[in-house]
Design an enzyme around this catalytic site. Structure first.
Site, PDB file in Angstrom:
ATOM      1  N   SER A 223       0.832  -1.200   0.000  1.00 38.88           N
ATOM      2  CA  SER A 223       0.000   0.000   0.000  1.00 38.88           C
ATOM      3  C   SER A 223       0.870   1.255   0.000  1.00 38.88           C
ATOM      4  O   SER A 223       1.663   1.455  -0.918  1.00 38.88           O
ATOM      5  CB  SER A 223      -0.957  -0.042   1.198  1.00 38.88           C
ATOM      6  N   ASP A 380     -10.143  -3.536  -5.216  1.00 41.22           N
ATOM      7  CA  ASP A 380      -9.237  -2.560  -4.629  1.00 41.22           C
ATOM      8  C   ASP A 380      -9.174  -1.330  -5.526  1.00 41.22           C
ATOM      9  O   ASP A 380      -8.948  -1.453  -6.735  1.00 41.22           O
ATOM     10  CB  ASP A 380      -7.848  -3.189  -4.479  1.00 41.22           C
ATOM     11  N   HIS A 410      -8.031  -4.939  -0.771  1.00 42.52           N
ATOM     12  CA  HIS A 410      -6.878  -4.168  -0.325  1.00 42.52           C
ATOM     13  C   HIS A 410      -6.532  -4.489   1.129  1.00 42.52           C
ATOM     14  O   HIS A 410      -7.395  -4.516   2.003  1.00 42.52           O
ATOM     15  CB  HIS A 410      -7.148  -2.664  -0.449  1.00 42.52           C
TER      16      HIS A 410
END
Length: 440
Positions: A223, A380, A410
């Site tokens: 991320s 995501d 995610h």
């Protein structure tokens, strides 16, 4: 005769009153039970309404994901209330909650030695496997945790567990960077922290101290950590003073651009659990210490409209209509505003800074990148960031493995321990570690 009748009447009345009095507690009990049942039903209904979200049929462990998301939302709403009352910044409160319940001190075992250290003033946690016979040097991974540049820590159980498993599975030294977070610092300090710590570790004397092979080092992150890993990797590839270069980079559902918040994955997953589009936009604004009032305009790409001259230079590098395969473009259309708000880029020029948005780098920079692994998830908002980065790397001649999971969401890779134990977490983590084992 009259007296007898009166006595009988009185006795009958006593029996009736006695019966009424005896029934009254029973009736009250039944009434209370009914009220409790109605209240319980209402609470269950409200909880189900709050928890339930319509999810794609392909998502694995849907009810677990709904419960996880409901927990996140409830915690965030509590922190937002504290923020609105001007008691503290909502991210500071949220990180305090995370740290209170989930921060671990280094706990070594026979297999893995765990120590906290400073690398050029930056805190790191180092995971070292026990030495093996006839072994000289180990491979290594520099890992950068996610959390929107504002949350989590190298010391939480999620990342502690991930790095421990990586160290054991790969027999590798794992350096997990504890960079400073929003709101204490903002861009570019997170980038500077991770760059300084990585450059320090790449020094020959430091690699020798940890018995690391200079030719077998990777950088990785998930991320926002994937964002920092990509940005640091680009910077190091341009730095001639760094003699020991990275062999690989591995990016896990990375966030790589803030130019377009209407790519197909942003449109498809607008309200997807864990990371809805609006939350991602707020993370960007917090990263740059910007104004939340800009969020609605950024959601519809007013910050990079056709009349914003600063964005014109970069738009060609982020043309998803040519960078994405048709299976990901689907029937979505580009959102390009003819007129927007130029003041957003004027006040937050970092939105177009390559160190914050590695996807916007020049082709010559992409040509210098090492062999790359990119993991993406269908459910995501950041899916297309990773896919477009893979395409640009391939076009620049870099060997890329794009590992896409149709049923994942995610953040799933760190959710492998109770109470957030997802099958998707185990599958993505195993696939990621397998690639590192085969290529590092």
């Amino acid at each position: 005769m009259g007296a007898t009748t009166l006595q009988q009447t009185c006795k009958a009345a006593e029996k009736t009153c006695s019966g009424v009095c005896a029934c009254t507690p029973q009736r009250r009990h039944r009434s209370n039970m009914k009220s409790a049942f109605v209240l319980l039903t209402a609470l269950v209904a409200l909880t189900a309404y709050y928890v339930y979200l319509p999810l794609p049929s392909t998502v694995s462990d849907p009810w677990k994901l709904m419960l996880l998301d409901a927990t996140f939302r409830a915690t965030q709403q509590m922190c937002n209330l504290v923020h609105c009352l001007r008691l503290s910044h909502h991210l500071r409160v949220l990180n305090y909650v995370i740290g209170t319940f989930d921060k671990l001190e280094p706990s070594s075992s026979e297999q893995i030695k765990i120590t906290d250290a400073l690398f050029d003033g930056v805190e790191v946690r180092v995971f070292e496997p026990s030495p093996k016979q006839d072994e000289t040097l180990k491979r290594s991974v520099v890992y950068i945790h996610g959390g929107g540049w504002a949350l989590a820590s190298a010391r939480t159980s999620f990342y502690n567990n991930l790095c421990r498993i990586m160290a054991e599975s790969l027999n590798a030294v794992i350096v997990s960077i504890e960079y400073r977070l929003v709101p204490e610092v903002h861009f570019p300090e997170q980038f500077h922290d991770t760059l300084r710590a990585t450059k320090y570790f790449l020094r020959s004397d430091i690699l020798a101290k940890y018995s690391v092979d200079p030719g077998r080092i990777a950088i990785s992150g998930d991320s926002a950590g994937g964002n920092l890993a990509a940005a640091v990797c680009q910077q190091l590839s341009l730095d001639d003073s760094v003699t020991n270069k990275l062999k690989l980079q591995a990016l896990i559902y990375p966030v790589l651009q803030a130019l377009d918040f209407n790519t197909p994955s942003y449109q498809q997953n607008t309200d997807m659990p864990v990371l809805p589009r609006f939350v991602m936009v707020k993370f960007w604004i917090d990263y740059f210490n910007g104004n939340y009032d800009f969020a609605p305009s950024m959601l519809i790409n007013n910050h990079t409209s056709l009349d914003v001259s600063q964005a014109v230079y970069f738009r060609g590098r982020l043309n998803w209509t040519s960078l994405l395969p048709s299976t990901f473009k689907k029937n979505y259309k580009p959102v390009i505003q003819p007129r927007g708000k130029a003041e957003i880029i004027q006040e937050i020029p970092a939105l177009l800074d390559i160190r914050a948005a590695p996807l916007l780098a020049e082709k010559e920079t992409f040509q210098l990148q090492p062999k790359t692994y990119i993991l993406t998830c269908e459910n995501d908002v950041l899916r297309d960031d990773g896919i477009m980065y893979a395409k640009r790397l391939e076009s620049a001649g870099v060997e890329v493995t794009l590992d896409h999971f149709d049923d994942c969401f995610h953040g799933c890779m760190i959710f492998t321990i109770w109470p957030t134990n997802f099958s998707s977490g185990h599958r993505t983590r195993d696939s990621y570690i397998k690639w590192l084992a085969e290529n590092l």
